[in-house]
Design a protein around this motif. Structure first.
Motif, PDB file in Angstrom:
ATOM      1  N   MET A  45       0.815  -1.231   0.044  1.00  0.00           N
ATOM      2  CA  MET A  45       0.152  -0.131  -0.078  1.00  0.00           C
ATOM      3  C   MET A  45       0.847   1.185   0.023  1.00  0.00           C
ATOM      4  SD  MET A  45      -3.145  -0.776   2.499  1.00  0.00           S
ATOM      5  CE  MET A  45      -4.110  -2.369   2.466  1.00  0.00           C
ATOM      6  N   GLY A  46       2.225   1.313   0.399  1.00  0.00           N
ATOM      7  CA  GLY A  46       3.011   2.240   0.347  1.00  0.00           C
ATOM      8  C   GLY A  46       2.712   2.981   1.670  1.00  0.00           C
ATOM      9  N   GLY A  47       3.455   3.977   2.142  1.00  0.00           N
ATOM     10  CA  GLY A  47       3.354   4.853   3.252  1.00  0.00           C
ATOM     11  C   GLY A  47       3.659   3.936   4.493  1.00  0.00           C
ATOM     12  N   GLN A  48       3.181   4.464   5.760  1.00  0.00           N
ATOM     13  CA  GLN A  48       3.378   3.923   7.160  1.00  0.00           C
ATOM     14  C   GLN A  48       1.931   3.318   7.360  1.00  0.00           C
ATOM     15  OE1 GLN A  48       3.837   6.795  10.166  1.00  0.00           O
ATOM     16  NE2 GLN A  48       3.391   5.327  11.626  1.00  0.00           N
ATOM     17  N   THR A  49       1.824   1.992   7.853  1.00  0.00           N
ATOM     18  CA  THR A  49       0.977   1.268   8.130  1.00  0.00           C
ATOM     19  C   THR A  49       0.625   1.027   9.297  1.00  0.00           C
ATOM     20  OG1 THR A  49       1.179   0.310   5.698  1.00  0.00           O
ATOM     21  CG2 THR A  49      -0.473  -1.176   7.453  1.00  0.00           C
ATOM     22  N   GLU A  50      -0.570   1.124   9.855  1.00  0.00           N
ATOM     23  CA  GLU A  50      -0.807   0.805  11.317  1.00  0.00           C
ATOM     24  C   GLU A  50      -2.048  -0.415  11.354  1.00  0.00           C
ATOM     25  OE1 GLU A  50      -2.059   4.406  13.011  1.00  0.00           O
ATOM     26  OE2 GLU A  50      -0.165   5.245  12.813  1.00  0.00           O
ATOM     27  N   THR A  51      -2.048  -1.124  12.141  1.00  0.00           N
ATOM     28  CA  THR A  51      -3.229  -1.899  12.273  1.00  0.00           C
ATOM     29  C   THR A  51      -3.815  -2.203  13.670  1.00  0.00           C
ATOM     30  OG1 THR A  51      -1.970  -4.057  12.786  1.00  0.00           O
ATOM     31  CG2 THR A  51      -2.553  -3.578  10.411  1.00  0.00           C
ATOM     32  N   SER A  52      -5.141  -2.331  13.948  1.00  0.00           N
ATOM     33  CA  SER A  52      -5.338  -2.262  15.230  1.00  0.00           C
ATOM     34  C   SER A  52      -6.813  -3.320  15.103  1.00  0.00           C
ATOM     35  CB  SER A  52      -5.734  -1.150  15.950  1.00  0.00           C
ATOM     36  OG  SER A  52      -6.777  -0.175  15.041  1.00  0.00           O
ATOM     37  N   SER A  53      -7.018  -3.869  16.394  1.00  0.00           N
ATOM     38  CA  SER A  53      -8.016  -4.958  16.478  1.00  0.00           C
ATOM     39  C   SER A  53      -9.456  -3.990  16.494  1.00  0.00           C
ATOM     40  CB  SER A  53      -8.055  -5.695  17.644  1.00  0.00           C
ATOM     41  OG  SER A  53      -8.973  -6.352  17.860  1.00  0.00           O
ATOM     42  N   VAL A  54     -10.501  -4.540  16.006  1.00  0.00           N
ATOM     43  CA  VAL A  54     -11.707  -3.956  15.955  1.00  0.00           C
ATOM     44  C   VAL A  54     -12.597  -4.573  16.899  1.00  0.00           C
ATOM     45  CG1 VAL A  54     -13.805  -3.472  14.663  1.00  0.00           C
ATOM     46  CG2 VAL A  54     -11.554  -3.078  13.542  1.00  0.00           C
ATOM     47  N   PRO A  55     -12.961  -4.242  18.082  1.00  0.00           N
ATOM     48  CA  PRO A  55     -13.649  -4.759  18.988  1.00  0.00           C
ATOM     49  C   PRO A  55     -15.117  -4.805  18.483  1.00  0.00           C
ATOM     50  CG  PRO A  55     -13.076  -2.534  19.841  1.00  0.00           C
ATOM     51  CD  PRO A  55     -12.316  -2.570  18.442  1.00  0.00           C
ATOM     52  N   ILE A  56     -15.604  -6.098  18.896  1.00  0.00           N
ATOM     53  CA  ILE A  56     -17.222  -6.264  18.476  1.00  0.00           C
ATOM     54  C   ILE A  56     -17.942  -6.024  19.686  1.00  0.00           C
ATOM     55  CG2 ILE A  56     -18.608  -8.092  17.470  1.00  0.00           C
ATOM     56  CD1 ILE A  56     -16.226  -7.231  15.613  1.00  0.00           C
ATOM     57  N   PRO A  57     -19.054  -5.153  19.463  1.00  0.00           N
ATOM     58  CA  PRO A  57     -19.907  -4.967  20.526  1.00  0.00           C
ATOM     59  C   PRO A  57     -20.557  -6.267  20.989  1.00  0.00           C
ATOM     60  CG  PRO A  57     -19.988  -3.139  19.206  1.00  0.00           C
ATOM     61  CD  PRO A  57     -19.048  -4.259  18.638  1.00  0.00           C
ATOM     62  N   LEU A 113     -11.724  -9.168  13.126  1.00  0.00           N
ATOM     63  CA  LEU A 113     -11.338  -8.075  12.070  1.00  0.00           C
ATOM     64  C   LEU A 113     -10.431  -7.195  12.650  1.00  0.00           C
ATOM     65  CD1 LEU A 113     -15.345  -6.787  11.979  1.00  0.00           C
ATOM     66  CD2 LEU A 113     -13.983  -8.206  10.478  1.00  0.00           C
ATOM     67  N   VAL A 114      -9.654  -6.408  11.838  1.00  0.00           N
ATOM     68  CA  VAL A 114      -8.706  -5.537  12.142  1.00  0.00           C
ATOM     69  C   VAL A 114      -8.935  -4.304  11.395  1.00  0.00           C
ATOM     70  CG1 VAL A 114      -6.931  -7.198  12.794  1.00  0.00           C
ATOM     71  CG2 VAL A 114      -7.054  -6.750  10.575  1.00  0.00           C
ATOM     72  N   LEU A 115      -8.563  -3.294  11.962  1.00  0.00           N
ATOM     73  CA  LEU A 115      -8.523  -1.826  11.039  1.00  0.00           C
ATOM     74  C   LEU A 115      -7.046  -1.731  10.381  1.00  0.00           C
ATOM     75  CD1 LEU A 115     -10.095   0.627  10.405  1.00  0.00           C
ATOM     76  CD2 LEU A 115      -9.032   1.658  12.320  1.00  0.00           C
ATOM     77  N   VAL A 116      -6.779  -1.407   8.934  1.00  0.00           N
ATOM     78  CA  VAL A 116      -5.565  -1.258   8.576  1.00  0.00           C
ATOM     79  C   VAL A 116      -5.776   0.252   7.962  1.00  0.00           C
ATOM     80  CG1 VAL A 116      -3.902  -1.693   6.650  1.00  0.00           C
ATOM     81  CG2 VAL A 116      -5.327  -3.659   7.753  1.00  0.00           C
ATOM     82  N   ARG A 117      -4.820   0.923   8.669  1.00  0.00           N
ATOM     83  CA  ARG A 117      -4.499   2.382   8.330  1.00  0.00           C
ATOM     84  C   ARG A 117      -3.386   2.791   7.596  1.00  0.00           C
ATOM     85  NH1 ARG A 117      -3.474   7.235  11.841  1.00  0.00           N
ATOM     86  NH2 ARG A 117      -4.639   8.971  10.735  1.00  0.00           N
ATOM     87  N   VAL A 118      -3.274   3.274   6.323  1.00  0.00           N
ATOM     88  CA  VAL A 118      -2.207   3.702   5.744  1.00  0.00           C
ATOM     89  C   VAL A 118      -1.924   4.990   5.612  1.00  0.00           C
ATOM     90  CG1 VAL A 118      -0.870   3.108   3.556  1.00  0.00           C
ATOM     91  CG2 VAL A 118      -2.365   1.412   4.321  1.00  0.00           C
ATOM     92  N   LEU A 119      -1.112   5.476   6.131  1.00  0.00           N
ATOM     93  CA  LEU A 119      -0.730   7.188   5.853  1.00  0.00           C
ATOM     94  C   LEU A 119       0.032   7.090   4.529  1.00  0.00           C
ATOM     95  CD1 LEU A 119       0.226   7.721   9.503  1.00  0.00           C
ATOM     96  CD2 LEU A 119      -1.846   8.188   8.399  1.00  0.00           C
ATOM     97  N   PRO A 120      -0.280   8.067   3.767  1.00  0.00           N
ATOM     98  CA  PRO A 120       0.491   8.146   2.266  1.00  0.00           C
ATOM     99  C   PRO A 120       1.782   8.461   2.594  1.00  0.00           C
ATOM    100  CG  PRO A 120      -1.137   9.810   2.707  1.00  0.00           C
ATOM    101  CD  PRO A 120      -1.312   9.016   3.752  1.00  0.00           C
ATOM    102  N   ARG A 121       2.779   8.244   1.705  1.00  0.00           N
ATOM    103  CA  ARG A 121       4.126   8.603   1.533  1.00  0.00           C
ATOM    104  C   ARG A 121       4.249   9.842   0.662  1.00  0.00           C
ATOM    105  NH1 ARG A 121       7.106   3.959  -0.878  1.00  0.00           N
ATOM    106  NH2 ARG A 121       6.304   2.615   0.886  1.00  0.00           N
ATOM    107  N   ALA A 122       5.071  10.862   1.115  1.00  0.00           N
ATOM    108  CA  ALA A 122       5.440  12.042   0.656  1.00  0.00           C
ATOM    109  C   ALA A 122       5.852  11.634  -1.005  1.00  0.00           C
ATOM    110  CB  ALA A 122       5.873  12.945   1.261  1.00  0.00           C
ATOM    111  N   PRO A 123       5.591  12.191  -1.962  1.00  0.00           N
ATOM    112  CA  PRO A 123       6.260  12.004  -3.303  1.00  0.00           C
ATOM    113  C   PRO A 123       7.504  12.495  -3.210  1.00  0.00           C
ATOM    114  CG  PRO A 123       4.601  13.715  -3.727  1.00  0.00           C
ATOM    115  CD  PRO A 123       4.466  13.293  -2.266  1.00  0.00           C
ATOM    116  N   ALA A 124       8.536  12.003  -3.878  1.00  0.00           N
ATOM    117  CA  ALA A 124       9.720  11.943  -3.928  1.00  0.00           C
ATOM    118  C   ALA A 124      10.184  13.499  -4.625  1.00  0.00           C
ATOM    119  CB  ALA A 124      10.726  11.113  -4.806  1.00  0.00           C
ATOM    120  N   GLY A 125      10.999  14.353  -3.939  1.00  0.00           N
ATOM    121  CA  GLY A 125      11.368  15.567  -4.397  1.00  0.00           C
ATOM    122  C   GLY A 125      11.431  16.499  -3.474  1.00  0.00           C
TER     123      GLY A 125
END
Length: 125
Positions: free
Chosen positions: A1-13, A84-96
């Motif tokens: 996906m590129g960028g920094q990836t974070e995952t966390s568990s999704v609690p089910i009510p 279930l897990v939540l996957v969050r991807v922070l975009p990488r800044a373009p080169a330059g």
């Protein structure tokens, strides 16, 4: 996906009513109701004979107290940890670089996308 990836568990009510199997762990007697089982997509893959045997065993375990001895602790939980897990991807800044030209390229790159993150929910394996 590129960028920094974070995952966390999704609690089910535990009180969900829309057919999450994990929520029924806190109230297994609901699975004795055929309509509740039909609301869980996984039950559509279970052969009728296995479904019958499973619900008969569940009824016996609930009636005898065996189910409560093994899993009663789940009844008191407000949320259950499921697949279930939540996957969050922070975009990488373009080169330059990091100057104003780089910010403009980043804006063009992210047009039509959330500048904060890409978020997806996936099943844990």
């Amino acid at each position: 996906m590129g960028g920094q990836t974070e995952t966390s568990s999704v609690p089910i009510p535990a009180d969900r009513v829309d057919g999450f199997d994990e929520a029924y762990c806190a109230r297994p007697e609901r699975l004795l109701d055929p309509a509740a089982r039909r609301s869980c997509p996984a039950w559509s893959l279970v052969a009728p004979d296995l479904e019958r045997r499973s619900t008969e065993r569940l009824r016996r375990d609930l009636d005898s107290g065996t189910g409560h001895e093994r899993y009663g602790r789940l009844r008191g939980q407000l949320f259950l940890d499921g697949p279930l897990v939540l996957v969050r991807v922070l975009p990488r800044a373009p080169a330059g670089g990091t100057g104003s030209a780089a910010r403009q390229r980043l804006r063009r790159h992210m047009s039509g996308h959330s500048p904060r993150a890409t978020v997806a929910v996936a099943h844990r394996r």
